[in-house]
Design an enzyme around this catalytic site. Sequence first.
Site, short mmCIF file in Angstrom:
data_model
loop_
_atom_site.label_atom_id
_atom_site.label_comp_id
_atom_site.label_asym_id
_atom_site.label_seq_id
_atom_site.Cartn_x
_atom_site.Cartn_y
_atom_site.Cartn_z
N GLY A 15 0.84 -1.20 0.00
CA GLY A 15 0.00 0.00 0.00
C GLY A 15 0.87 1.25 0.00
N LYS A 77 -0.32 -6.83 -4.61
CA LYS A 77 -0.68 -8.21 -4.96
C LYS A 77 0.43 -8.95 -5.68
CE LYS A 77 -5.37 -6.78 -5.30
NZ LYS A 77 -6.60 -6.71 -5.97
N ASP A 144 0.86 2.40 9.52
CA ASP A 144 0.40 1.73 10.74
C ASP A 144 1.44 1.77 11.86
OD1 ASP A 144 -1.73 1.09 9.10
OD2 ASP A 144 -1.02 -0.94 8.68
N MET A 186 -7.43 3.95 10.50
CA MET A 186 -6.74 2.76 10.01
C MET A 186 -5.72 2.23 11.02
SD MET A 186 -5.98 3.31 5.98
CE MET A 186 -7.17 2.81 4.74
O1 F6P Z 1 -1.31 -1.02 6.07
C1 F6P Z 1 -1.77 0.21 5.65
C2 F6P Z 1 -3.28 0.21 5.53
O2 F6P Z 1 -3.69 1.49 5.13
C3 F6P Z 1 -4.03 -0.24 6.78
O3 F6P Z 1 -4.06 0.73 7.78
C4 F6P Z 1 -5.35 -0.61 6.20
O4 F6P Z 1 -6.02 -1.53 7.00
C5 F6P Z 1 -4.99 -1.22 4.87
O5 F6P Z 1 -3.70 -0.72 4.55
C6 F6P Z 1 -5.93 -0.91 3.74
O6 F6P Z 1 -5.52 -1.61 2.63
P1 F6P Z 1 -6.04 -1.32 1.15
O7 F6P Z 1 -5.41 -0.05 0.68
O8 F6P Z 1 -5.62 -2.48 0.36
O9 F6P Z 1 -7.53 -1.16 1.25
#
Ligand code: F6P
Length: 365
Positions: A15, A77, A144, A186
């Site tokens: 991410g 991915k 995080d 998050m």
């Molecule tokens: O790990 C970073 C994060 O933003 C988390 O805080 C959150 O749960 C997750 O990624 C969201 O993932 P995605 O962008 O795949 O929805």
Amino acid sequence: MDKHPTRIGVLTGGGDCPGLNAVIRAVVKDATYHDIDVLGIEDGFLGLIEDRVKPLDKNDVSNILTYGGTILGSSNKANPQKYPVGTLPDGKPNFKDLTDVCMTHIEIHGIQALVVIGGDGTMSAAKPFTERGINCIGVPKTIDNDLWGSDITFGFATAVSIATEALDRVHTTAASHHRVMVVEVMGRNAGWIALHAGVASGSDIILLPEIEFDLDKVVRVCEQRSQHGKRFTIICCSEGARPKGGKQHIERVDPTSPDPIRFGGIGKWVADTIEDMTGIESRYVVLGHVQRGGTPVAADRVLATQFGHHAMQLLRNGAKNRLVVMQEGKLTDVEITSAADKQRLVPPDHAMIAAARAVYTSFGD
Ligand code: F6P
């Protein structure tokens, strides 16, 4: 000690996170200064699978320090060792090992080492390349702040600042309408964003994944506040928080992602349940990806620049397969996969929790 590489690749995986561009800039500028060619690999390891790479020089990274996201693109991915190629008859993804394909592209481009900027999924994906003699230097990123072995990661300060501003804004409208307002932030299984933003905003209740909450106690805080003339309550709720004896709220499962679970929905559940139990009007806000986007705050730009520079120092000094970390205020490094499958969670006896309790913040426990 080995001679340092003269041609490297850089990629951003997982991410995105504010500060990625600051790392890319530091890497490319340092490399240019030391006559090292840099190839930018697009969309993380996907660019190695699909052979999408482009040369980067210092002009390509001029003016990107303040931009959010990543100029290289990212993918959460694309693990070459376990890459989904279509689906099996039972509907499950058909995973194939495309490490050899990537190695062919690495060889064609003469890439001698990789700077991989990402989370623990990206570091694990780098492992097969280290085993085939490609030196990989990891730079960790995550809003995080849950990377095992590092006291802090860039992106976190920006996410906290955005969440804090949102909580501050919600505060005035909650007070005007005498409501309970729940802000879901998050963080996955780590409550660092909720804890910091909750304390910074003076939230009345902070709900963390690390401390199961008792909804009766949460409700009691809301009611007691009303009885004492405070006719509103601000709740900063981590997306991974869970009620005692209950489950975390999973919003979706992506079987093609190395980290398939996506949390979401606890904020709505808390708000709806409080309204049902108390009759106090309760609303919720899910901050979501707003916390990951936009300009990094100054602290993240500084940290990301230091991480990028340290990665290049390691490469130039012949270090092999290391991960840059910050420990006790000092930049250092550990073995690249040593943080894999581990998380740095909020210890329930953390000093910041004690400080929050001392200013009458409830953790619902
Ligand atoms: O790990 C970073 C994060 O933003 C988390 O805080 C959150 O749960 C997750 O990624 C969201 O993932 P995605 O962008 O795949 O929805």
